[in-house]
Design a protein around this motif. Structure first.
Motif, short mmCIF file in Angstrom:
data_model
loop_
_atom_site.label_atom_id
_atom_site.label_comp_id
_atom_site.label_asym_id
_atom_site.label_seq_id
_atom_site.Cartn_x
_atom_site.Cartn_y
_atom_site.Cartn_z
N GLU A 122 0.86 -1.18 0.00
CA GLU A 122 0.00 0.00 0.00
C GLU A 122 0.90 1.24 0.00
O GLU A 122 1.81 1.35 0.83
CB GLU A 122 -0.90 0.00 1.23
CG GLU A 122 -1.94 -1.12 1.22
CD GLU A 122 -2.83 -1.09 2.45
OE1 GLU A 122 -2.64 -0.18 3.30
OE2 GLU A 122 -3.70 -1.97 2.56
N TRP A 123 0.63 2.12 -0.94
CA TRP A 123 1.46 3.30 -1.11
C TRP A 123 0.75 4.53 -0.56
O TRP A 123 -0.44 4.74 -0.81
CB TRP A 123 1.79 3.53 -2.59
CG TRP A 123 2.48 2.38 -3.24
CD1 TRP A 123 1.91 1.38 -3.96
CD2 TRP A 123 3.89 2.10 -3.23
NE1 TRP A 123 2.86 0.49 -4.41
CE2 TRP A 123 4.09 0.91 -3.97
CE3 TRP A 123 5.00 2.74 -2.67
CZ2 TRP A 123 5.35 0.36 -4.17
CZ3 TRP A 123 6.25 2.19 -2.87
CH2 TRP A 123 6.43 1.02 -3.61
N ALA A 124 1.47 5.33 0.17
CA ALA A 124 0.93 6.61 0.63
C ALA A 124 0.86 7.58 -0.55
O ALA A 124 1.68 7.51 -1.48
CB ALA A 124 1.81 7.19 1.74
N ALA A 125 -0.09 8.47 -0.53
CA ALA A 125 -0.26 9.44 -1.60
C ALA A 125 0.99 10.30 -1.74
O ALA A 125 1.69 10.59 -0.77
CB ALA A 125 -1.48 10.30 -1.34
N GLY A 126 1.26 10.70 -2.98
CA GLY A 126 2.41 11.55 -3.26
C GLY A 126 2.01 12.87 -3.88
O GLY A 126 0.84 13.06 -4.26
N PRO A 127 2.95 13.79 -4.03
CA PRO A 127 2.63 15.13 -4.53
C PRO A 127 2.35 15.20 -6.03
O PRO A 127 1.89 16.24 -6.51
CB PRO A 127 3.89 15.93 -4.18
CG PRO A 127 4.99 14.92 -4.15
CD PRO A 127 4.36 13.66 -3.62
N HIS A 128 2.61 14.11 -6.76
CA HIS A 128 2.44 14.15 -8.21
C HIS A 128 1.44 13.11 -8.71
O HIS A 128 1.47 12.73 -9.88
CB HIS A 128 3.79 13.96 -8.90
CG HIS A 128 4.82 14.96 -8.47
ND1 HIS A 128 4.76 16.29 -8.80
CD2 HIS A 128 5.93 14.82 -7.67
CE1 HIS A 128 5.78 16.93 -8.26
NE2 HIS A 128 6.51 16.07 -7.58
N ALA A 130 -1.59 13.43 -9.39
CA ALA A 130 -2.56 13.96 -10.35
C ALA A 130 -1.94 14.22 -11.73
O ALA A 130 -2.65 14.71 -12.63
CB ALA A 130 -3.18 15.25 -9.81
N TYR A 131 -0.67 13.88 -11.91
CA TYR A 131 -0.01 14.18 -13.18
C TYR A 131 -0.68 13.40 -14.31
O TYR A 131 -0.76 12.17 -14.27
CB TYR A 131 1.47 13.82 -13.09
CG TYR A 131 2.29 14.23 -14.29
CD1 TYR A 131 2.04 15.43 -14.96
CD2 TYR A 131 3.33 13.43 -14.75
CE1 TYR A 131 2.80 15.81 -16.05
CE2 TYR A 131 4.10 13.81 -15.84
CZ TYR A 131 3.83 15.00 -16.49
OH TYR A 131 4.59 15.37 -17.57
N GLU A 132 -1.14 14.13 -15.31
CA GLU A 132 -1.89 13.52 -16.41
C GLU A 132 -1.48 14.23 -17.70
O GLU A 132 -1.47 15.46 -17.77
CB GLU A 132 -3.39 13.66 -16.15
CG GLU A 132 -4.27 12.77 -16.99
CD GLU A 132 -4.64 13.46 -18.30
OE1 GLU A 132 -4.83 12.75 -19.31
OE2 GLU A 132 -4.70 14.71 -18.32
N SER A 133 -1.14 13.47 -18.72
CA SER A 133 -0.49 14.03 -19.90
C SER A 133 -1.35 15.04 -20.65
O SER A 133 -0.86 16.10 -21.06
CB SER A 133 -0.03 12.91 -20.84
OG SER A 133 1.04 12.20 -20.27
N GLY A 510 -0.96 8.95 -16.41
CA GLY A 510 -2.31 9.03 -15.88
C GLY A 510 -2.26 8.78 -14.39
O GLY A 510 -1.67 7.78 -13.95
N ASN A 511 -2.82 9.67 -13.59
CA ASN A 511 -2.75 9.57 -12.13
C ASN A 511 -1.31 9.42 -11.64
O ASN A 511 -1.04 8.67 -10.70
CB ASN A 511 -3.61 8.40 -11.62
CG ASN A 511 -5.07 8.59 -11.94
OD1 ASN A 511 -5.60 9.69 -11.84
ND2 ASN A 511 -5.73 7.52 -12.35
N GLY A 512 -0.39 10.09 -12.33
CA GLY A 512 1.00 10.08 -11.92
C GLY A 512 1.77 8.86 -12.36
O GLY A 512 2.98 8.76 -12.09
N VAL A 513 1.13 7.93 -13.06
CA VAL A 513 1.73 6.64 -13.41
C VAL A 513 1.97 6.57 -14.91
O VAL A 513 1.11 6.95 -15.71
CB VAL A 513 0.81 5.48 -12.97
CG1 VAL A 513 1.42 4.13 -13.37
CG2 VAL A 513 0.55 5.54 -11.47
N VAL A 514 3.15 6.08 -15.31
CA VAL A 514 3.44 5.86 -16.73
C VAL A 514 2.50 4.80 -17.27
O VAL A 514 2.32 3.73 -16.67
CB VAL A 514 4.91 5.43 -16.92
CG1 VAL A 514 5.18 5.04 -18.37
CG2 VAL A 514 5.85 6.57 -16.51
#
Length: 591
Positions: A122-128, A130-133, A510-514
């Motif tokens: 389980e990953w804690a939320a990060g600052p990025h 919401a990164y979406e291309s 999308g959602n910060g994920v490649v």
């Protein structure tokens, strides 16, 4: 050993004249080629040490996310899995240190991979997150719609635009790119008695040594780095994050450890080439001659890996082919606009010159067609008469920087060299001769890395929009050249890499994920699409040596885009080309 010899005094150095040189200008055989093609070469993934363990790592899915909890009970049931460890992450932006994550250490790679698949994290939320291309592209395009920080000024842009017979404005977009080198990252480390020894395909062993000493907090004199064959690099293997992971694990488990990345790891956790938006505007007179030029850029700076909350590149970064254009334009303004980083950014072959010359080379071609001029003739007129421009004197807003480590004054912009390569590539290619329907030629020229390169590309476009490069002609002025064969090989590779960059490759978030995982959705140019012939011509020169590995890629990409327009009438302003040409032939008939 050579490094033990005293450095000679610069004033006493005597260089041979060209006629006295025994080897210059002669192509030398590659001593590595036979073992590479027969499988005997040793790469990073081939190395083993006595008692070695194998490890793979589950890394944060988005930049800046951290571990909240780990459930490894199923992982430890996998035969061969021995340990599960949490690797610490450096605080953001992290420079070139590891991302952190959960490592699975096993007796073989397959067991480690199966163990990683069984992990529940389980990953804690990060600052990025919401990164979406798509939304970020819109943000960059808004950024270049407003004035930015000035990088270079000549004349009076406002007056030049307002008094122009016609104003032409265009916008261009380049996505993130991944290095996608053939051998994914791998490193072997052995930590024993406070000393570290590593074997890795690193492009920068000196930087790796420093990073390892800092990450493990040991003296640099206790770190030894062995360089294996790279298996491809393109800049990714200049970052030592993957080596630091192996070193940390070896210290923790007290045996040698080899950390293996998969292709999916490599694509999802890279230091990507920056995404970029560009806006160019030209004011032209009645004859189509450019009298005013505005270029605004918004892209991520590699400096963002070292400086928190950096909002984009410095004006100095535009000297990689944007603020040093060799054009004879009386009024120009080159500007840089804000672009905050939401993922890791790193060097990629040709660096910023890639996304500089695609818009510049394309825009020049667009202006030529708007003026109903031959693009090669238009480009030569734009370069203008022979002149030397020292950018350290007056036009750059910050002339305190350097040009690839040398003072700006040592590498002025020389229009004669730019003109010469354009004339050479025009004369050596079949430029101007008729082509059948669906085929076209494009031309582009670019100055970067102390070199001037011009490229003519001929493409063939099928009705479905599939583009192949039938041939390419390249003219190179890189100053003094010792081995012509290596230059030709680099230009051949540059054309093929430019095809990938221009036609296929794109990293999206999308959602910060490649969102890409492997070569099925991150496409590169295949063997059957590569040009059958790349004709390379070298300008003899005694000038300072320039770069060869990188400067061929940018103009090749622009030339491909321009050739597509010549073949189809479709102007590509957003990369990759992808599906933009689907049905072009039908649309052309209807028009």
């Amino acid at each position: 050993l050579a490094w033990q010899l005293p450095m000679p005094e610069a004033g006493k150095l005597v260089f041979k004249s060209p006629e006295d040189r025994r080897w210059q200008g002669k192509s030398m055989p590659s001593i590595d080629l036979v073992p590479m093609t027969t499988g005997r070469s040793v790469y990073g993934a081939d190395l083993k040490r006595l008692g070695m363990k194998y490890a793979v790592i589950l890394r944060p899915p988005a930049w800046g996310r951290t571990i909240q909890s780990v459930y490894n009970s199923e992982t430890l049931k996998v035969p061969g899995v021995e340990r599960v460890l949490h690797i610490p992450a450096a605080p953001l932006p992290g420079a070139f240190q590891p991302l952190g994550g959960v490592a699975v250490v096993a007796t073989n790679t397959w067991a480690a991979l199966r163990g990683r698949n069984a992990l529940k994290v389980e990953w804690a939320a990060g600052p990025h997150d919401a990164y979406e291309s798509a939304s970020y592209r819109a943000e960059l395009e808004r950024s270049v719609s407003s004035p930015g920080r000035s990088a270079r000024v000549r004349g009076d842009l406002t007056s030049g635009l307002e008094t122009a017979h016609q104003r032409i404005e265009r916008s261009y977009y380049v996505p993130h790119l991944s290095h996608a080198q053939m051998e994914p990252l791998v490193a072997l480390a052995s930590f024993d008695d406070g000393k570290l020894e590593v074997w890795a395909p690193t492009q920068s062993p000196i930087d790796a040594r420093k990073a390892l000493a800092g990450f493990l907090k040991i003296g640099i004199e206790h770190v030894r780095v062995h360089v294996t064959l790279l298996g491809g690099g393109f800049g990714r293997k200049s970052k030592p994050d993957f080596i630091c992971q192996a070193a940390w694990l070896s210290r923790e488990v007290a045996v040698p450890v080899r950390v293996q990345w998969t292709r999916e790891d490599d694509l999802k956790h890279s230091y990507y080439h920056t995404v970029a938006a560009h806006r160019l505007e030209a004011g032209v007179d009645e004859s189509g001659r450019i009298k005013a030029w505005l270029h605004r850029s918004a892209y991520l700076s590699i400096g963002a890996m070292f400086i928190p909350d950096l909002k984009g590149p410095s004006p100095d970064e535009l000297s990689n082919g944007a603020s040093d254009v060799p054009y004879d334009i009386p009024n120009l303004s080159i500007e840089v606009c804000p672009a905050p980083a939401h993922t890791r950014i790193g060097w990629y072959r040709s660096v910023n010159a890639i996304h500089h010359d695609f818009p510049i080379g394309s825009f020049v071609d667009e202006l030529a067609h708007a003026a109903k001029r031959d693009p090669a003739a238009f480009l030569l007129d734009l370069i203008g008469k022979d002149r030397v421009t020292d950018l350290s004197k007056g036009e750059l807003t910050d002339a305190s920087g350097d040009y690839y480590g040398a003072p700006l004054s040592e590498h002025p912009v020389e229009s004669a060299r730019a003109r010469a390569v354009v004339e050479l590539v025009r004369d050596k290619s079949a430029w101007g001769t008729p082509l059948p329907a669906g085929r076209g030629r494009g031309i582009a020229m670019h100055r970067s890395f102390h070199a001037y390169i011009a490229v003519v590309v001929e493409v063939a476009v099928k009705e479905a929009g599939v583009v192949t490069v039938a041939s390419a002609t390249v003219a190179v002025d890189a100053g003094f050249i010792a081995n012509p064969d290596r230059v030709k090989a680099q230009m051949e590779g540059a054309v093929i890499m430019a095809m990938s960059n221009t036609l296929h490759s794109e990293i999206t978030f999308g959602n910060g994920v490649v969102q890409q995982t492997n070569f099925d959705d991150y496409r590169i140019t295949r063997l059957d699409a590569a040009p059958h012939h790349v004709d390379v011509h070298l300008v003899p020169s005694e000038d300072k040596p320039g770069g060869i590995g990188e400067p061929g890629v940018p103009p090749a990409g622009a030339a491909i885009a321009n050739a597509i327009f010549a073949a189809t009438g479709v102007r590509v302003r957003n990369l990759p080309v992808g599906e933009q040409l689907a049905g072009w032939k039908t649309a052309a008939k209807e028009k």
